[in-house]
Design a protein around this motif. Structure first.
Motif, PDB file in Angstrom:
ATOM      1  N   PRO A 183       0.785  -1.181   0.143  1.00 43.13           N
ATOM      2  CA  PRO A 183      -0.039   0.109   0.048  1.00 43.13           C
ATOM      3  C   PRO A 183       0.789   1.296  -0.015  1.00 43.13           C
ATOM      4  CG  PRO A 183       0.109  -1.078   2.134  1.00 43.13           C
ATOM      5  CD  PRO A 183       0.620  -1.872   1.166  1.00 43.13           C
ATOM      6  N   ASN A 184       1.954   1.326   0.337  1.00 39.96           N
ATOM      7  CA  ASN A 184       2.809   2.349   0.316  1.00 39.96           C
ATOM      8  C   ASN A 184       3.645   2.602  -0.920  1.00 39.96           C
ATOM      9  OD1 ASN A 184       2.393   2.773   3.111  1.00 39.96           O
ATOM     10  ND2 ASN A 184       4.083   1.179   3.567  1.00 39.96           N
ATOM     11  N   LEU A 185       3.283   1.956  -1.815  1.00 38.05           N
ATOM     12  CA  LEU A 185       3.823   2.318  -3.374  1.00 38.05           C
ATOM     13  C   LEU A 185       2.877   3.421  -3.976  1.00 38.05           C
ATOM     14  CD1 LEU A 185       4.955  -0.958  -5.081  1.00 38.05           C
ATOM     15  CD2 LEU A 185       6.476   0.778  -3.817  1.00 38.05           C
ATOM     16  N   GLY A 186       3.844   4.317  -4.815  1.00 39.62           N
ATOM     17  CA  GLY A 186       3.064   5.156  -5.417  1.00 39.62           C
ATOM     18  C   GLY A 186       2.333   4.451  -6.715  1.00 39.62           C
ATOM     19  N   HIS A 187       1.461   5.458  -7.218  1.00 40.55           N
ATOM     20  CA  HIS A 187       0.694   4.802  -8.545  1.00 40.55           C
ATOM     21  C   HIS A 187       1.595   4.422  -9.477  1.00 40.55           C
ATOM     22  CE1 HIS A 187      -2.696   3.827 -10.775  1.00 40.55           C
ATOM     23  NE2 HIS A 187      -2.457   4.630 -11.578  1.00 40.55           N
ATOM     24  N   GLU A 188       2.623   5.169  -9.873  1.00 41.57           N
ATOM     25  CA  GLU A 188       3.496   4.721 -11.067  1.00 41.57           C
ATOM     26  C   GLU A 188       4.587   3.660 -10.583  1.00 41.57           C
ATOM     27  OE1 GLU A 188       5.882   8.302 -12.153  1.00 41.57           O
ATOM     28  OE2 GLU A 188       4.228   9.434 -12.985  1.00 41.57           O
ATOM     29  N   SER A 189       5.025   3.560  -9.289  1.00 40.56           N
ATOM     30  CA  SER A 189       5.668   2.636  -8.700  1.00 40.56           C
ATOM     31  C   SER A 189       5.124   1.405  -8.885  1.00 40.56           C
ATOM     32  CB  SER A 189       6.109   2.781  -7.362  1.00 40.56           C
ATOM     33  OG  SER A 189       7.123   3.829  -7.327  1.00 40.56           O
ATOM     34  N   ARG A 190       3.690   1.400  -8.658  1.00 38.81           N
ATOM     35  CA  ARG A 190       2.878   0.243  -8.518  1.00 38.81           C
ATOM     36  C   ARG A 190       2.688  -0.382 -10.077  1.00 38.81           C
ATOM     37  NH1 ARG A 190      -0.208  -1.456  -4.777  1.00 38.81           N
ATOM     38  NH2 ARG A 190       0.030   0.584  -3.819  1.00 38.81           N
ATOM     39  N   GLU A 191       2.563   0.503 -11.029  1.00 42.75           N
ATOM     40  CA  GLU A 191       2.412   0.254 -12.326  1.00 42.75           C
ATOM     41  C   GLU A 191       3.762  -0.525 -12.716  1.00 42.75           C
ATOM     42  OE1 GLU A 191      -0.214   0.253 -14.425  1.00 42.75           O
ATOM     43  OE2 GLU A 191      -1.349   2.044 -13.948  1.00 42.75           O
ATOM     44  N   LEU A 192       4.728  -0.057 -12.456  1.00 43.47           N
ATOM     45  CA  LEU A 192       6.115  -0.550 -12.746  1.00 43.47           C
ATOM     46  C   LEU A 192       6.249  -1.899 -12.044  1.00 43.47           C
ATOM     47  CD1 LEU A 192       8.819  -0.364 -14.115  1.00 43.47           C
ATOM     48  CD2 LEU A 192       9.492   0.904 -11.878  1.00 43.47           C
ATOM     49  N   LEU A 193       5.797  -1.952 -10.888  1.00 42.43           N
ATOM     50  CA  LEU A 193       5.783  -3.246 -10.257  1.00 42.43           C
ATOM     51  C   LEU A 193       5.195  -4.302 -10.922  1.00 42.43           C
ATOM     52  CD1 LEU A 193       6.798  -5.068  -7.670  1.00 42.43           C
ATOM     53  CD2 LEU A 193       4.957  -4.256  -6.314  1.00 42.43           C
ATOM     54  N   LEU A 194       3.825  -4.168 -11.193  1.00 43.38           N
ATOM     55  CA  LEU A 194       2.963  -4.966 -12.114  1.00 43.38           C
ATOM     56  C   LEU A 194       3.556  -5.407 -13.528  1.00 43.38           C
ATOM     57  CD1 LEU A 194      -0.472  -3.310 -11.317  1.00 43.38           C
ATOM     58  CD2 LEU A 194       0.459  -5.984 -10.440  1.00 43.38           C
ATOM     59  N   ALA A 206      -7.730  -5.790 -11.286  1.00 50.09           N
ATOM     60  CA  ALA A 206      -7.533  -5.318 -12.563  1.00 50.09           C
ATOM     61  C   ALA A 206      -7.359  -3.474 -11.985  1.00 50.09           C
ATOM     62  CB  ALA A 206      -8.557  -5.303 -13.364  1.00 50.09           C
ATOM     63  N   LEU A 207      -8.358  -3.338 -11.054  1.00 47.33           N
ATOM     64  CA  LEU A 207      -8.094  -1.983 -10.467  1.00 47.33           C
ATOM     65  C   LEU A 207      -7.276  -2.081  -9.205  1.00 47.33           C
ATOM     66  CD1 LEU A 207     -12.012  -0.862 -10.270  1.00 47.33           C
ATOM     67  CD2 LEU A 207     -10.189  -0.534 -12.058  1.00 47.33           C
TER      68      LEU A 207
END
Length: 239
Positions: A183-194, A206-207
Motif C-alpha cells: 500500500p505504500n507504493l505510489g501509483h507509478e511505482s505500482r504500475e512498474l511493479l506489475l 484489475a483496479l
C-alpha cells in the motif's frame, strides 16, 4: 495437506495423481478435528508438522504473496553470492516492524526444519502467538542460553533482500517475493511493479490501487486512479 484440502481442490488432486515427484503428506484426521481448519499457527507450531516435512530447507507460502521470476538480486535458481543468503539463515520472512525488523513475517518465509523443531521442543507455543513471532522469540532465547548465535535469524537488511520494496525501482528490479498489497507504493511505482512482476497480478485485481479493494476501500481515492473517471482534459490519449 488435509484430506478436505485435497478433495476440494481439483488442481492439487490432479497433480497428486500425475506427478510422481510431488509428495503430499496428509494431516492426521485427529489433528484437523482438534485444531480446526482456520488457525494456521496451530499447525506450524506443532512438532508433528515439522517432523513430517521431508526437506531440511522449507519455503512456506500463502495466498497473500507471489514469487517474482524477474527478481534480480535473489533467486532460489541461480548460484550468485546473493542467492547464497539461503545458506546463511535459518529463518527469513518478509519485512515487518516487529523485533526491530529482524526475522520477518512468516506467511511467506524460508526456514530451517531442524531449527523449527528445536524451538518447539525448547518451548511450546502455549501462548498461541503468531508462528513468526513465536519462532523468532524462541530462537533468540535459545541463542541467549547457548551464548552464541547458533540459530541464524535474518537481519532487517536480509528481509529486504528477500521481500522488501523500500528501495524498489526499475534498475534494482522487484524482490524475490512480494507479500501483501504494497500500500505504500505510489501509483507509478505500482504500475512498474506489475509490469516487472506479472505474477503479482494473481493478487491485485484489475483496479490494482489498494484503495479499490480490501477491508477498507476508499471510493474517492479509488476513483482518482481510474482513467475513465477522470476529467477529459486530464486523460491521456486513451484509457
Amino acid at each position: 495437506q488435509s484430506q478436505i484440502g485435497l478433495d476440494i481442490n481439483p488442481g492439487i488432486a490432479k497433480l497428486n495423481a500425475t506427478h510422481e515427484r510431488l509428495i503430499f503428506t496428509k494431516l492426521p484426521e485427529k489433528m484437523t478435528r482438534s485444531k480446526g481448519m482456520k488457525r494456521r499457527l496451530l499447525y506450524l507450531t506443532d512438532e508433528w508438522f515439522w517432523r513430517n516435512v521431508l526437506a531440511e530447507r522449507v519455503l512456506l507460502f500463502s495466498g497473500n504473496g507471489a514469487m517474482c521470476s524477474n527478481a534480480k538480486h535473489l533467486s532460489l535458481l541461480d548460484g550468485s553470492a546473493q542467492s547464497r543468503l539461503f545458506d546463511h539463515v535459518d529463518y527469513v520472512g518478509s519485512p515487518w516492524r516487529s523485533f526491530w525488523g529482524a526475522g520477518g513475517d512468516g506467511s511467506l518465509s524460508y526456514r530451517n526444519r531442524t531449527a523449527m523443531l528445536d524451538a518447539i521442543r525448547h518451548h511450546p507455543n502455549d501462548k498461541l502467538e503468531t508462528d513468526g513471532s513465536y519462532f523468532i522469540k524462541t530462537l533468540r532465547d535459545l541463542n541467549q542460553k547457548l551464548g552464541r548465535d547458533v540459530y541464524r535469524i535474518a537481519t532487517k537488511e536480509q528481509t529486504q533482500m528477500f521481500a522488501g520494496l523500500d528501495n524498489f525501482d526499475e534498475e534494482s528490479g522487484p524482490p524475490m517475493v512480494i507479500s501483501g498489497t504494497a500500500p505504500n507504493l505510489g501509483h507509478e511505482s505500482r504500475e512498474l511493479l506489475l509490469a516487472m512482476c506479472p505474477e503479482i497480478k494473481v493478487i491485485f485485481p484489475a483496479l490494482h490501487n489498494p484503495s479499490c479493494f480490501g477491508a477498507k476501500p476508499d471510493g474517492e481515492k479509488c476513483a482518482a486512479t481510474i482513467c475513465a473517471l477522470k476529467d477529459k482534459k486530464d486523460r491521456p490519449s486513451g484509457c
